[in-house]
Design an enzyme around this catalytic site. Structure first.
Site, mmCIF file in Angstrom:
data_model
loop_
_atom_site.group_PDB
_atom_site.id
_atom_site.type_symbol
_atom_site.label_atom_id
_atom_site.label_comp_id
_atom_site.label_asym_id
_atom_site.label_seq_id
_atom_site.Cartn_x
_atom_site.Cartn_y
_atom_site.Cartn_z
ATOM 1 N N MET A 169 -0.493 -7.132 -8.898
ATOM 2 C CA MET A 169 -1.744 -6.032 -8.926
ATOM 3 C C MET A 169 -1.813 -5.274 -7.313
ATOM 4 O O MET A 169 -1.743 -5.885 -6.596
ATOM 5 C CB MET A 169 -2.654 -7.574 -8.770
ATOM 6 C CG MET A 169 -4.534 -7.876 -9.779
ATOM 7 S SD MET A 169 -4.122 -6.837 -11.498
ATOM 8 C CE MET A 169 -3.605 -8.014 -12.796
ATOM 9 N N HIS A 170 -2.242 -4.308 -7.461
ATOM 10 C CA HIS A 170 -2.541 -3.534 -6.538
ATOM 11 C C HIS A 170 -3.752 -2.673 -6.579
ATOM 12 O O HIS A 170 -3.347 -1.606 -5.615
ATOM 13 C CB HIS A 170 -1.021 -3.065 -6.034
ATOM 14 C CG HIS A 170 -0.364 -2.076 -7.146
ATOM 15 N ND1 HIS A 170 -0.461 -2.137 -8.407
ATOM 16 C CD2 HIS A 170 -0.376 -0.679 -6.517
ATOM 17 C CE1 HIS A 170 0.228 -0.780 -9.312
ATOM 18 N NE2 HIS A 170 0.077 -0.305 -7.656
ATOM 19 N N ARG A 171 -3.867 -1.920 -7.769
ATOM 20 C CA ARG A 171 -4.909 -0.737 -8.022
ATOM 21 C C ARG A 171 -6.587 -0.929 -6.623
ATOM 22 O O ARG A 171 -6.689 -2.204 -7.046
ATOM 23 C CB ARG A 171 -5.223 -0.810 -9.006
ATOM 24 C CG ARG A 171 -4.283 0.124 -10.143
ATOM 25 C CD ARG A 171 -4.341 1.213 -11.170
ATOM 26 N NE ARG A 171 -3.288 1.169 -11.658
ATOM 27 C CZ ARG A 171 -2.421 2.204 -11.136
ATOM 28 N NH1 ARG A 171 -3.485 2.844 -9.986
ATOM 29 N NH2 ARG A 171 -1.211 1.903 -10.507
#
Ligand code: UD1
Length: 357
Positions: free
Chosen positions: A200-202
């Site tokens: 998860m990085h957005r």
């Protein structure tokens, strides 16, 4: 013939590697690799060059982090003299990161021809920085290489000339196919037989502390029935620290540093289920036949939903438990592999580039 490649951020490296290799096999082509330095950590950059056998960058612009405006402007300013000096026949840019649009813009201002690998993908969500990067880069490019035919349709609708567009397939899958045998040996030995892999990085997700905290509580619950493995992107780690989430104390979750390419490929291949907000992982899981739950409201890669194993869950986390249940019930198994995701996209690109001298 001289070709200059732009490498900027982690998702560029696995796309650039096969194109450089394919061009190495052709006569009379000299190549130059410019790394913008958008990603600069060993874990986010160097280890990918090592594992994928990409030659050392000839030039590193070392821009480092910054706001979008700062980063884009800095890349443009530092790239301009390099372009003036090196005078390549083609500049090849990859994907949708800030380095892609910044260098494409410099090329067009200086009348240098630019080719875009992974052209035409559209989420139709202009709040995503990558969507703006994609739209602008495709307007600037002289040659556009698409991974799927929805890309061709998007480009034609936006008025891009038919003769500039080439449907070549997916270069990231070229790399996956080449590296898969080596990845078999890269699997961490202490992994359980069944596990969920999470990335998860957005910014739209992880920069929201409440959302991130709720995700962690859902994942902890999932971890009670299925171990959860979660390599943390630097942005996510930072946001967790800011939100006061104690990453050292997360029962049922195995948090780790960003994984190198081979280890991550092994993690994907062995996963019972993947939960992500990445773009590329939607494609890799489709090829590998691993169920993928994408925590976004849209995707620029609809072919992974139509052909592959991807389910667009959205960002409403209350929908996650039901989606997990469905994915676990259906299990894995390859669906259809999209056309031209066959390991030879980069060879097609190399031939077209050389014929366009
Ligand atoms: C960028 C891309 C995104 C891609 C992602 C993959 C844009 C607009 N976004 O987002 O499309 O999916 O990379 O990782 O180009 N950081 C480090 N070490 C690094 C790199 C970054 O600590 O090697 C830190 C930065 O300082 C920053 C944060 O991580 O605080 C985010 O990095 P940044 O490159 O700004 O954007 P990403 O979110 O990684």
């Amino acid at each position: 013939m001289k070709i200059l490649h732009i490498a900027g951020a982690r998702p560029n490296f696995m796309k650039l590697a096969p194109v450089v290799r394919a061009l190495q096999a052709m006569d009379g082509v000299s190549q130059l690799i410019v790394h913008t330095g958008q990603h600069y950590d060993k874990q986010m950059s160097d280890v990918f060059f090592e594992q994928l056998g990409i030659p050392e960058p000839d030039i590193n612009l070392a821009v480092g982090p910054g706001s979008h405006a700062q980063q884009t402007a800095e890349i443009m300013t530092r790239f301009e003299p390099v372009l003036l000096e090196s005078k390549p026949d083609w500049v090849v840019v990859y994907g949708d990161v800030n380095s892609t649009v910044a260098t494409a813009l410099v090329c067009s201002k200086l009348g240098r021809r630019v080719a875009h690998v992974e052209a035409g993908l559209r989420s139709r969500d202009r709040s995503m920085p990558e969507e703006i990067n994609r739209l602008l880069t495709d307007q600037l490019a002289d040659l556009l290489f698409t991974p799927s035919t929805d890309g061709d349709e998007n480009l034609l609708r936006e008025g891009v000339a038919r003769e500039k567009i080439h449907f070549v397939g997916n270069v990231m899958i070229d790399t996956l196919i080449r590296m898969l045998p080596q990845a078999e040996n890269a699997k961490p030995s202490d992994l359980p037989a069944r596990y969920a892999l999470v990335t998860m990085h957005r910014p739209a997700n992880v920069d929201n502390p409440e959302w991130l905290a709720r995700l962690f509580s859902y994942l902890s619950r999932l971890g009670e029935q299925l171990p959860v493995v979660f390599p943390l992107h630097p942005r996510t780690r930072k946001q967790l620290a800011l939100g006061g989430v104690d990453v050292a104390n997360t029962p049922n979750l195995r948090l780790m540093d960003p994984a190198p390419y081979l280890e991550f490929l092994a993690l994907q291949k062995g996963a019972t289920l993947v939960i992500t907000d990445s773009g590329g992982i939607q494609e890799e899981t489709t090829y590998l036949g691993v169920p993928c739950l994408t925590l976004r409201d849209n995707t620029e890669r609809p072919i992974t939903v139509d052909f592959g194993t991807n389910i667009l869950v959205g960002t409403d986390l209350d929908k996650l438990p039901a989606a997990i249940e469905v994915a676990l019930r259906q299990g894995g198994g390859r669906k259809r592999i999209p056309p031209l995701w066959d390991g030879h996209a980069s060879e097609r690109i190399a031939r077209i580039l050389v014929n366009h001298i």
